[in-house]
Scaffold this motif. Structure first.
Motif, short mmCIF file in Angstrom:
data_model
loop_
_atom_site.label_atom_id
_atom_site.label_comp_id
_atom_site.label_asym_id
_atom_site.label_seq_id
_atom_site.Cartn_x
_atom_site.Cartn_y
_atom_site.Cartn_z
N GLY A 177 0.81 -1.21 0.00
CA GLY A 177 0.00 0.00 0.00
C GLY A 177 0.83 1.26 0.00
O GLY A 177 0.59 2.20 -0.77
N THR A 178 1.85 1.31 0.86
CA THR A 178 2.72 2.48 0.93
C THR A 178 3.57 2.62 -0.33
O THR A 178 3.81 3.73 -0.81
CB THR A 178 3.64 2.38 2.16
OG1 THR A 178 2.83 2.27 3.33
CG2 THR A 178 4.52 3.60 2.29
N PHE A 179 3.99 1.48 -0.90
CA PHE A 179 4.78 1.51 -2.13
C PHE A 179 3.98 2.10 -3.30
O PHE A 179 4.49 2.91 -4.07
CB PHE A 179 5.23 0.09 -2.47
CG PHE A 179 6.05 -0.03 -3.73
CD1 PHE A 179 7.39 0.32 -3.74
CD2 PHE A 179 5.47 -0.50 -4.92
CE1 PHE A 179 8.15 0.21 -4.90
CE2 PHE A 179 6.21 -0.61 -6.07
CZ PHE A 179 7.55 -0.26 -6.06
N LEU A 180 2.71 1.69 -3.41
CA LEU A 180 1.88 2.16 -4.51
C LEU A 180 1.26 3.53 -4.24
O LEU A 180 0.93 4.26 -5.18
CB LEU A 180 0.77 1.14 -4.79
CG LEU A 180 1.22 -0.23 -5.30
CD1 LEU A 180 0.03 -1.17 -5.41
CD2 LEU A 180 1.93 -0.12 -6.64
N SER B 177 -0.46 -5.45 -10.74
CA SER B 177 -0.10 -6.27 -11.91
C SER B 177 1.15 -5.72 -12.60
O SER B 177 1.97 -6.49 -13.10
CB SER B 177 -1.27 -6.34 -12.89
OG SER B 177 -1.66 -5.04 -13.29
N ASP B 178 1.31 -4.39 -12.60
CA ASP B 178 2.51 -3.80 -13.20
C ASP B 178 3.76 -4.18 -12.40
O ASP B 178 4.82 -4.46 -12.97
CB ASP B 178 2.39 -2.27 -13.24
CG ASP B 178 1.25 -1.80 -14.15
OD1 ASP B 178 0.88 -2.57 -15.06
OD2 ASP B 178 0.74 -0.69 -13.93
N VAL B 179 3.63 -4.18 -11.07
CA VAL B 179 4.76 -4.55 -10.21
C VAL B 179 5.16 -6.01 -10.47
O VAL B 179 6.35 -6.32 -10.64
CB VAL B 179 4.39 -4.36 -8.72
CG1 VAL B 179 5.50 -4.91 -7.81
CG2 VAL B 179 4.14 -2.89 -8.41
N VAL B 180 4.18 -6.88 -10.53
CA VAL B 180 4.46 -8.30 -10.75
C VAL B 180 5.08 -8.50 -12.13
O VAL B 180 6.05 -9.26 -12.30
CB VAL B 180 3.17 -9.13 -10.61
CG1 VAL B 180 3.43 -10.59 -10.98
CG2 VAL B 180 2.64 -9.04 -9.19
N ARG B 181 4.54 -7.81 -13.12
CA ARG B 181 5.06 -7.95 -14.49
C ARG B 181 6.51 -7.49 -14.56
O ARG B 181 7.35 -8.08 -15.26
CB ARG B 181 4.20 -7.15 -15.45
CG ARG B 181 4.49 -7.42 -16.93
CD ARG B 181 3.61 -6.59 -17.85
NE ARG B 181 2.21 -6.74 -17.53
CZ ARG B 181 1.44 -5.77 -17.02
NH1 ARG B 181 1.97 -4.58 -16.77
NH2 ARG B 181 0.16 -5.96 -16.77
N GLN B 182 6.85 -6.41 -13.86
CA GLN B 182 8.20 -5.87 -13.90
C GLN B 182 9.20 -6.75 -13.15
O GLN B 182 10.31 -6.97 -13.64
CB GLN B 182 8.21 -4.47 -13.29
CG GLN B 182 9.58 -3.80 -13.30
CD GLN B 182 9.54 -2.40 -12.70
OE1 GLN B 182 8.47 -1.88 -12.38
NE2 GLN B 182 10.70 -1.78 -12.55
N LEU B 183 8.81 -7.29 -11.99
CA LEU B 183 9.74 -8.06 -11.17
C LEU B 183 9.84 -9.52 -11.58
O LEU B 183 10.80 -10.20 -11.23
CB LEU B 183 9.33 -7.96 -9.69
CG LEU B 183 9.39 -6.56 -9.09
CD1 LEU B 183 8.94 -6.58 -7.64
CD2 LEU B 183 10.80 -5.97 -9.20
N LYS B 184 8.83 -10.04 -12.30
CA LYS B 184 8.84 -11.41 -12.81
C LYS B 184 9.19 -12.44 -11.73
O LYS B 184 10.13 -13.23 -11.88
CB LYS B 184 9.81 -11.55 -13.99
CG LYS B 184 9.47 -10.69 -15.20
CD LYS B 184 10.48 -10.91 -16.32
CE LYS B 184 10.09 -10.17 -17.58
NZ LYS B 184 10.05 -8.69 -17.39
N PRO B 185 8.43 -12.49 -10.64
CA PRO B 185 8.76 -13.45 -9.58
C PRO B 185 8.41 -14.88 -9.97
O PRO B 185 7.49 -15.13 -10.76
CB PRO B 185 7.88 -12.99 -8.41
CG PRO B 185 6.69 -12.38 -9.08
CD PRO B 185 7.23 -11.70 -10.31
#
Length: 379
Positions: A43-46, A98-106
């Protein structure tokens, strides 16, 4: 070969959720150079402006209206977050997950708080193909943690496992790993070095934890402890609550040479190693750290809800007792002044810990799931 990537998502509603995420992160990297981790308070990150305001409001509610927090916890105990709520969370607060997940590719996502867990569950329902693991950071199983899209749950105890199963979770999806603690809690430190580092005396010592937020409403109990300062050393950790720390330090009774009032510190593992007794709120992380160190615990003022469940677990299993009267302080402060009795009691607790808890087990279990790509087995 590309390192395996684990994304650990938490929230700052209480410090334990993020502490657990960082503990798991460090533990995994210590166990294997093939793992890359990233911890995010989502939450704080976004929402770097709105997020801290919401957390501040939550902190005030917890400190000023704990009964309301307990009422909400109990009132929704068997209710998971429905699809509408998950949609609302996503749209209003977690719109770019979804953008965070797409960028970090965990290769794996581990959530240590129900909110990111619910949001990632929704993304999985919409097509995200990443294993999702839920690490429950207390000794209870509130239904808000559960979602059909979760690959598996990592839980603190067999009791929590049973509660999840009673809520409809498949037994094969629940692994008893214990709550992870930082590797600093896996092994003892050198006592002489710690005493020198913190300028402490080699004498019976009590560590008083005010929680990550420094919430210590029962000041009368702490004031009573200062009457033992000639014979018992007090280390009082006030977390990030600088105002409370300054208030204590300004009072003459806390200026005794055997009383140390500290703010936020990352050296709690060392302080536990040189302490004979821990006085704390029954937060899941601090209690687990205390159990890992085999230190006897006294629990004060549990927040209604999960802290009450945490207290019940640790009292029932013999790791501590509630602090409700000065008689308890008298009894324990006398015990720790008797070296043989104190050492024997701690030895008993370490044996009990070894039977019930392995500090490295959660990190080892997650590493196994990640690298071997196997389904979790029932405990």
């Amino acid at each position: 070969m590309r390192k395996k990537r684990i994304l650990l998502l938490s929230e700052g509603f209480g410090t334990g959720h993020t502490q657990a995420a960082y503990a798991l992160s460090v533990g995994l990297r210590q166990l294997s150079p093939r793992v890359q981790t990233r911890v995010i308070e989502l939450g704080t990150f976004l929402n770097p402006v709105i997020g801290p305001l919401i957390l501040s409001a939550y902190r005030k509610t917890v400190s000023k209206q704990p009964k309301l927090v307990g009422k909400l916890y109990r009132g929704h105990y068997h209710k998971s977050l429905n699809r509408l709520t998950r949609f609302a969370l996503h749209r209003l607060f977690y719109n770019h997950v979804s953008d965070v997940v797409r960028q970090l590719k965990p290769d794996m996502i581990v959530c240590t708080h129900p909110f990111p867990n619910a949001v990632v569950s929704r993304l999985k329902r919409l097509g995200l193909d990443v294993p999702l693991y839920t690490l429950i950071t207390d000794y209870d199983a509130h239904a808000t943690w559960t979602n059909p899209e979760v690959t598996a749950y990592l839980v603190s105890s067999p009791t929590v496992r049973s509660r999840l199963i009673s809520q409809g979770v498949a037994p094969s999806q629940v692994v008893v790993t214990g709550i992870p603690v930082h590797p600093n809690f896996w092994h003892p430190h050198d006592r002489a070095e710690i005493l020198s580092q913190f300028k402490l005396s080699d004498m019976p010592t009590v560590l008083v934890m005010g929680g990550g937020w420094g919430l210590m409403a029962e000041e009368q109990m702490v004031e009573y402890m200062t009457s033992f300062a000639d014979k018992v050393q007090l280390i009082i950790c006030m977390g990030s609550n600088d105002k409370a720390r300054e208030k204590l330090m300004a009072e003459p009774r806390f200026q005794h040479p055997n009383i140390k009032v500290l703010g936020f510190t990352k050296e709690v593992s060392k302080l536990m190693d040189v302490s004979d007794l821990l006085v704390t709120k029954p937060g899941g992380m601090t209690c687990t750290e205390g159990m890992a160190k085999g230190i006897p615990m006294l629990f004060y003022e549990p927040i209604p809800g999960q802290e009450e469940e945490n207290l019940e677990y640790f009292v029932t299993h013999g790791f501590g007792e509630p602090l409700t009267a000065t008689d308890t302080i008298d009894r324990w402060f006398r015990l720790i002044q008797e070296p043989y009795a104190s050492d024997q009691h701690r030895g008993n607790l370490l044996a009990l810990r070894n039977a019930e808890y392995n500090p490295a087990k959660c990190s080892e279990a997650v590493l196994s799931l990640l690298l071997e790509d196997v389904a979790p087995a029932a405990e």
